[in-house]
Scaffold this motif. Structure first.
Motif, PDB file in Angstrom:
ATOM      1  N   PRO A 145       0.891  -1.181  -0.146  1.00  0.00           N
ATOM      2  CA  PRO A 145      -0.120  -0.013  -0.147  1.00  0.00           C
ATOM      3  C   PRO A 145       0.793   1.300  -0.147  1.00  0.00           C
ATOM      4  N   TYR A 167       1.822   5.068   1.051  1.00  0.00           N
ATOM      5  CA  TYR A 167       1.658   5.956   1.929  1.00  0.00           C
ATOM      6  C   TYR A 167       2.498   7.325   1.526  1.00  0.00           C
ATOM      7  N   LYS A 217       1.851  16.023   1.790  1.00  0.00           N
ATOM      8  CA  LYS A 217       0.440  16.242   1.808  1.00  0.00           C
ATOM      9  C   LYS A 217       0.322  17.384   3.068  1.00  0.00           C
ATOM     10  N   THR A 270      -2.994  12.407  -1.530  1.00  0.00           N
ATOM     11  CA  THR A 270      -2.520  11.136  -0.769  1.00  0.00           C
ATOM     12  C   THR A 270      -2.316   9.946  -1.470  1.00  0.00           C
ATOM     13  N   ARG A 271      -2.585   9.880  -2.832  1.00  0.00           N
ATOM     14  CA  ARG A 271      -2.547   8.631  -3.679  1.00  0.00           C
ATOM     15  C   ARG A 271      -1.653   8.995  -4.966  1.00  0.00           C
ATOM     16  N   CYS A 329     -15.209   0.158   8.603  1.00  0.00           N
ATOM     17  CA  CYS A 329     -14.512   0.698   7.497  1.00  0.00           C
ATOM     18  C   CYS A 329     -15.780   1.229   6.475  1.00  0.00           C
ATOM     19  N   GLN A 378     -13.814   4.186   4.253  1.00  0.00           N
ATOM     20  CA  GLN A 378     -12.077   4.154   3.843  1.00  0.00           C
ATOM     21  C   GLN A 378     -11.966   2.510   4.150  1.00  0.00           C
ATOM     22  N   ASP A 379     -10.942   2.219   3.363  1.00  0.00           N
ATOM     23  CA  ASP A 379     -10.509   0.831   3.553  1.00  0.00           C
ATOM     24  C   ASP A 379      -9.208   0.876   4.502  1.00  0.00           C
ATOM     25  N   SER A 432      -6.259   0.651   3.943  1.00  0.00           N
ATOM     26  CA  SER A 432      -5.017   1.011   3.378  1.00  0.00           C
ATOM     27  C   SER A 432      -5.223   2.657   3.402  1.00  0.00           C
ATOM     28  N   GLU A 433      -6.530   3.080   3.729  1.00  0.00           N
ATOM     29  CA  GLU A 433      -6.830   4.684   3.751  1.00  0.00           C
ATOM     30  C   GLU A 433      -6.769   4.971   5.103  1.00  0.00           C
ATOM     31  N   SER A 489      -9.261   9.375   8.173  1.00  0.00           N
ATOM     32  CA  SER A 489      -8.259  10.306   7.310  1.00  0.00           C
ATOM     33  C   SER A 489      -9.164  11.452   6.690  1.00  0.00           C
ATOM     34  N   GLY A 534      -5.353  13.503   4.377  1.00  0.00           N
ATOM     35  CA  GLY A 534      -4.074  13.181   4.909  1.00  0.00           C
ATOM     36  C   GLY A 534      -3.963  13.427   6.488  1.00  0.00           C
TER      37      GLY A 534
END
Length: 439
Positions: free
Chosen positions: A49, A51, A57, A63-64, A198, A203-204, A206-207, A246, A249
């Motif tokens: 994942p 970050y 940020k 953020t991605r 979640c 958000q999953d 990884s978020e 989040s 960020g």
């Protein structure tokens, strides 16, 4: 939820002023911030994942976006070098738009290497802030100490823009906490509680700002329990959830503990810790030494254990002997912001130096005095942990503890209550409790 858009221009002006001073201290001309690169698994093309670099940020709500760069030269508009690859394997990032774009000169690149031509030269006059794996040609992150120390120290003082995003993160997390409690009450497994959280947050894993800590029964005694059991226990006695969300960020970090039986002694202990936690949060104010808040928390929590018959000695004696650390082994909290455990919790000044932890408290993550603009967590806890209780007995403190009472509470694991507090000129502003009241 509060709108950060009207606050962004002032936030950016603050970041530029900080960068001007940091570069002057480092004797450098340019600030260069890579967003970061993907890490790949060994012998495979599967990435871990992504970050984003926290330094990146801070400037932008992105953020991605791997392999992108921010460039700032004092007196000039900041630049965003944005990777928008030609790709049919993955979704190509959309061209940036929104309320912040007008403040940047935007350069679209199609391959990571195209950034080299756009980065300021020579590289030796750049402060490049990031991880080593973000290196591109001669642009290797050098993280100059004078620059990093200054920026980290001042990152402790949140701008109104940042506070608006952190309030959004509170609201999102509380939605998840409410859903998680409902799932617990319905007899769900830890994994199913996590999934309910979640889904409610949107958000999953990884978020989210960190891995959800979701512990039923004895699992609540593991401070960072993230195993997420797939099968619900035969009887769910207690539930501890430490989970955040989040927002562009910025993180929230909230913990609650629940008992299945509203009339149980454990529920009464939860309520006692909750009352104590509110008082600890009310003590947040300018000039208050966070180390002293931590020590005071030990005394308050040991008072609770004394009232419930778990310890036989005074709170002061439990603190002095180390017995209190067997039940409250972590710190009272930590700075919060772009990272869950945000930077500069020990910083002596913006020129470096470190304020040590109190002796006997190795896990405290904040030793500075509080000042307006700081956001910290206040998260007292009481736990029944075999290893630490065995250590207390082995150290000759067994007589200070009522082991029958310990046996009574051990099946519930432990209790932690955590809110996020903003220090203002007039005292503490609890960012968390109003979000629960509104949801």
């Amino acid at each position: 939820m509060p709108d950060p858009a009207p606050l962004y221009a002032a936030h950016l002006a603050t970041l530029k002023a900080r960068a001007d001073e940091a570069l002057a201290r480092g004797g450098l001309d340019h600030l260069v911030i890579p967003s970061g690169r993907l890490h790949y698994q060994a012998s495979d093309d599967l990435g871990y994942p992504f970050y984003v670099n926290p330094q990146f940020k801070a400037w932008l709500p992105l953020t991605r976006v791997p392999d992108s760069w921010i460039v700032y030269t004092p007196g000039q508009r900041p630049q965003l070098i944005f990777l928008q690859p030609r790709d049919y394997w993955h979704v190509v990032p959309a061209t940036p738009e929104g309320w912040w774009v007008e403040h940047f000169d935007l350069h679209i690149i199609r391959t990571p290497d195209e950034a080299i031509a756009l980065l300021p030269k020579p590289a030796r006059l750049c402060a490049i802030l990031g991880e080593a794996h973000s290196t591109l040609g001669e642009y290797a992150p050098n993280n100059p100490e004078a620059v990093v120390d200054y920026l980290a120290y001042h990152r402790s003082y949140k701008t109104p823009y940042e506070i608006a995003l952190m309030r959004q993160a509170q609201t999102l997390a509380v939605r998840g906490h409410r859903a998680a409690e409902r799932a617990f009450r319905a007899g769900a497994s830890e994994f199913d509680i996590h999934m309910a959280y979640c889904a409610a947050v949107g958000q999953d894993a990884s978020e989210l700002p960190y891995g959800n800590i979701i512990g039923l029964n004895e699992h609540a005694a593991v401070l960072h329990y993230t195993e997420l059991g797939r099968t619900a226990p035969a009887v769910s006695r207690s539930f501890l959830i430490d989970a955040g969300a989040s927002a562009a960020g910025y993180a929230s970090d909230i913990t609650r503990t629940y008992a299945a039986d509203a009339g149980s002694e454990f529920q009464a202990m939860i309520e006692a810790v909750d009352t104590a936690q509110i008082k600890m949060g009310a003590a947040v104010a300018p000039g208050v030494d966070y180390k002293q808040l931590h020590i005071d928390a030990h005394l308050s929590l040991m008072g609770i254990l004394k009232d419930f018959g778990v310890i036989k000695v005074s709170p002061e004696a439990a603190l002095a002997s180390g017995v209190s650390a067997a039940f409250f082994p972590h710190g009272l909290g930590h700075p919060l912001g772009l990272q869950v455990h945000d930077v500069a919790g020990f910083a002596q000044s913006d020129r470096g130096g470190r304020i040590p932890r109190p002796e006997g408290h190795p896990y405290l993550r904040m030793t500075r005095a509080l000042e307006p603009g700081m956001v910290v967590t206040i998260e007292p806890g009481l736990y029944f942990i075999d290893m630490l209780l065995d250590d207390a007995r082995a150290a000759g403190h067994g007589d200070a503890i009522d082991w029958d009472r310990v046996a009574h509470f051990k099946p519930f694991g432990g209790i932690r209550i955590e809110d996020n507090l903003l220090c203002t000129d007039s005292g503490g502003d609890n960012l968390t409790r109003p979000a629960f009241a509104a949801n």
